[in-house]
Design a protein around this motif. Structure first.
Motif, PDB file in Angstrom:
ATOM      1  N   GLY A  70      -3.698  20.925  -5.488  1.00 12.37           N
ATOM      2  CA  GLY A  70      -4.339  20.438  -6.705  1.00 12.37           C
ATOM      3  C   GLY A  70      -3.544  19.368  -7.429  1.00 12.37           C
ATOM      4  O   GLY A  70      -4.066  18.276  -7.707  1.00 12.37           O
TER       5      GLY A  70
ATOM      6  N   GLN B  21      -4.693  15.479  -7.821  1.00 16.43           N
ATOM      7  CA  GLN B  21      -4.920  14.913  -9.145  1.00 16.43           C
ATOM      8  C   GLN B  21      -4.093  13.642  -9.344  1.00 16.43           C
ATOM      9  O   GLN B  21      -4.567  12.661  -9.920  1.00 16.43           O
TER      10      GLN B  21
ATOM     11  N   PHE C  54     -17.468  18.582 -10.667  1.00 17.91           N
ATOM     12  CA  PHE C  54     -16.268  17.756 -10.513  1.00 17.91           C
ATOM     13  C   PHE C  54     -16.618  16.275 -10.553  1.00 17.91           C
ATOM     14  O   PHE C  54     -15.944  15.479 -11.239  1.00 17.91           O
TER      15      PHE C  54
ATOM     16  N   LEU D 213     -11.511  24.275  -6.215  1.00 21.82           N
ATOM     17  CA  LEU D 213     -10.288  23.539  -6.551  1.00 21.82           C
ATOM     18  C   LEU D 213     -10.626  22.254  -7.300  1.00 21.82           C
ATOM     19  O   LEU D 213     -10.012  21.931  -8.331  1.00 21.82           O
ATOM     20  N   LEU D 214     -11.605  21.513  -6.797  1.00 20.74           N
ATOM     21  CA  LEU D 214     -11.983  20.255  -7.438  1.00 20.74           C
ATOM     22  C   LEU D 214     -12.485  20.506  -8.863  1.00 20.74           C
ATOM     23  O   LEU D 214     -12.134  19.763  -9.798  1.00 20.74           O
TER      24      LEU D 214
ATOM     25  N   ARG E 292     -11.658  22.827 -10.869  1.00 24.09           N
ATOM     26  CA  ARG E 292     -10.579  23.254 -11.762  1.00 24.09           C
ATOM     27  C   ARG E 292      -9.608  22.123 -12.120  1.00 24.09           C
ATOM     28  O   ARG E 292      -8.744  22.308 -12.991  1.00 24.09           O
ATOM     29  N   LEU E 293      -9.723  20.971 -11.444  1.00 29.29           N
ATOM     30  CA  LEU E 293      -8.836  19.863 -11.792  1.00 29.29           C
ATOM     31  C   LEU E 293      -9.098  19.456 -13.241  1.00 29.29           C
ATOM     32  O   LEU E 293     -10.244  19.314 -13.663  1.00 29.29           O
TER      33      LEU E 293
END
Length: 560
Positions: A200, A204, A233, A337-338, A340-341
């Motif tokens: 992550g 980012q 996202f 994951l994307l 949560r960025l």
């Protein structure tokens, strides 16, 4: 891990055929597709006693395999197909190839000669390991009835793990009739792979440093949740999204971030965007030949653009392209994951994203018709785009007619596009039948060229027999259009082997009992389509189109 409980004292005796069907039931199978054969009569007899499994009988093994492959696309579980040995197995190989290139879970069960006759070139004998070895994830022969649960459980695990794909299991005739004492067992649940803890922050940082990022999304088996997380996202970061070849249904094509479709006949402006991007975020896609325009938009092994490649299978990371960041993750874990960025501090690419959406919007405007005659296919697709519900399923095979569909129809949600990335003709009708059986409440439309439809026209009989009320649109231009286009480019005026002597498609469809009409103009299509849609059973519309209009913007210089 796979549970492999087999022989157990005290179990009632059964036969290999019955144990196989019990094993399918234990693994949640509710439908199988087949063409019957004497090599697996014991299985057919066992299916007779299992009301929980519907048996859909196709009229050609290739169509049966295509139906099973389409069912696998729609459910994310292995589609199940049974065919007999020899000719049945060779016919069904097309479905195995589609499943391989489309990354679809599929289990093909093929009959085999009795064990004592193997190796003698007995009647219809084939070495399946040699035949299917290059296109299936796993090929095996079940030579011991007591091991059927073990093989079936492993087949389900193999077909769905990592990059999904096809498995082929051979069934020697004497194994299916052999008595045995064993218990069916389901495949043990496995946890989908997730990204490494540092993925992550690294991702980012790369995204935040970009000026001209572009997302390419593809791959099979996207759930609604994963697609929703991915879309959130994209909205948060306002990134332009290009869908991989025939994966348009992953991302809502109506959103402003949609930049188009990396396909055959790609928008030149989109191709230029891929080349000019300073960061490619490839999600789920293998970045194959079509997506990269013959590996020219991204040049292996180290593309000029920075590359972040996320894929469920570690074997695909670095296989062709060496990424700056490789992330092994399933669609669900990767999209999470994307999502949560954290949002970017600044977005240097907002104008870049807006321009990408505008360029696609211009590309997808219907061109002026000019001198063309017959049905304007662009107007037909525009009508479908305006009127079909968001969950409508569209199925197609291969041919130039698909250029109109993929350019002018806007897909809205996952598992609504059934289209073979391997470019197999004839796929549309079998796939549509499977889709309508899986989702009888939804609108299912098959689009096929005349040559494409003639690969499996007999599957109208399957649609009638099993009540699959599909609407089939046959685009009739009297030729193999894609081949004619290339032929005219390379050998102008030298037409060879690309003409079609077609039947009366309306009469053919009616002979099966289907509703059928011929449409001569785009103005007549809406009313004809609504009649077909409300016919209460399978329906076919034949569209007479201009043979010289070979793509939305290109006309052949000569015909005939």
């Amino acid at each position: 891990m796979i549970s492999t409980h087999t022989v157990s004292d005290g179990l009632a005796p059964t036969t290999g055929g019955r144990l196989l069907v019990e094993s399918l039931t234990a693994n949640g199978v509710d439908r199988v597709f087949c063409v019957p054969g004497e090599s697996y009569l014991d299985v057919l007899d066992a299916l007779h006693a299992h009301a929980r499994i519907e048996v859909v009988v196709a009229k050609h093994e290739g169509a049966a395999a295509n139906m099973a492959e389409a069912d696998g696309k729609l459910t994310g579980r292995p589609g199940i197909c049974f065919v007999t040995r020899g000719p049945g197995a060779t016919h069904a190989s097309i479905g195995v190839h589609i499943a391989q290139q489309d990354s679809t879970p599929l289990i093909l069960f093929v009959g085999q000669v009795p064990r004592r006759q193997r190796g003698r070139e007995a009647f219809q004998e084939i070495d399946y390991e040699g035949m299917y070895g290059g296109i299936a994830k796993w090929v095996a022969s079940i030579d011991d009835a007591a091991r059927i649960p073990e093989f079936v459980a492993r087949a389900f695990a193999c077909a769905t793990s990592g990059r999904p794909g096809p498995v082929v299991l051979a069934l020697p005739e004497d194994v299916l009739s052999a008595p045995c004492s064993a218990a069916a067992t389901p495949t043990a649940a496995t946890t989908a792979c997730g990204p490494a803890p540092d993925a992550g922050p690294h991702l980012q940082a790369l995204l935040s440093a970009a000026q001209r990022p572009l997302v390419i999304v593809g791959g099979s088996n996207w759930s609604s949740r994963a697609a929703a997380d991915f879309a959130e996202f994209i909205r948060t970061w306002n990134l332009p999204v290009a869908c991989a070849f025939r994966r348009q249904d992953i991302f809502d094509n109506r959103l402003p971030q949609y930049a188009g479709h990396l396909s055959l006949g790609v928008n030149p402006e989109l191709g230029a965007r891929v080349k000019n991007a300073d960061l490619i975020l490839a999600i789920g896609t293998r970045l194959g030949e079509i997506v990269t325009n013959g590996y020219t938009l991204l040049v292996p092994p180290r593309p000029a653009q920075k590359l972040v490649h996320m894929h469920v299978d570690a074997a695909e990371l670095g296989r062709v392209y060496q990424p700056d960041l490789g992330i092994q993750a399933s669609h669900e874990a990767g999209a999470s994951l994307l999502k949560r960025l954290g949002p970017p501090a600044t977005r240097a690419w907002d104008d870049w994203t807006r321009e990408a959406g505008q360029l696609h919007a211009r590309f997808s405007e219907l061109p002026t018709r000019g001198e063309s005659r017959g049905v304007d296919l662009g107007q037909v697709i525009a009508y479908l785009d305006r009127t079909l519900p968001d969950d409508a399923i569209l199925a197609n095979g291969a041919g130039n007619y698909t250029v109109w569909l993929h350019r002018f129809y806007r897909y809205r949600q996952p598992r609504t596009e059934l289209a073979p990335t391997c470019g197999a003709m004839g796929y549309g009708l079998p796939a549509a039948v499977a889709a309508k059986l899986r989702h009888p409440e939804r609108t299912v439309v098959c689009l096929a060229g005349d040559g494409c439809f003639l690969m499996y026209p007999q599957e109208l009989a399957t649609a009638m027999q099993f009540g699959a009320a599909v609407v089939v649109i046959v685009v009739n231009n009297g030729m193999y259009g894609t081949i004619r286009m290339h032929q005219e480019n390379r050998f102008p005026g030298r037409v060879s082997a690309t003409e079609l002597q077609n039947p009366d498609f309306v009469a053919l469809a009616r002979s099966f009992g289907a509703h059928a009409e011929r449409v001569e103009s785009a103005d007549a299509f809406p009313a004809a389509f609504e009649r077909a849609r409300s016919a209460g059973g399978p329906a076919l519309l034949e569209l007479r189109t201009d043979p010289r209009q070979i793509t939305p913007q290109s006309r052949l210089g000569s015909h005939g």
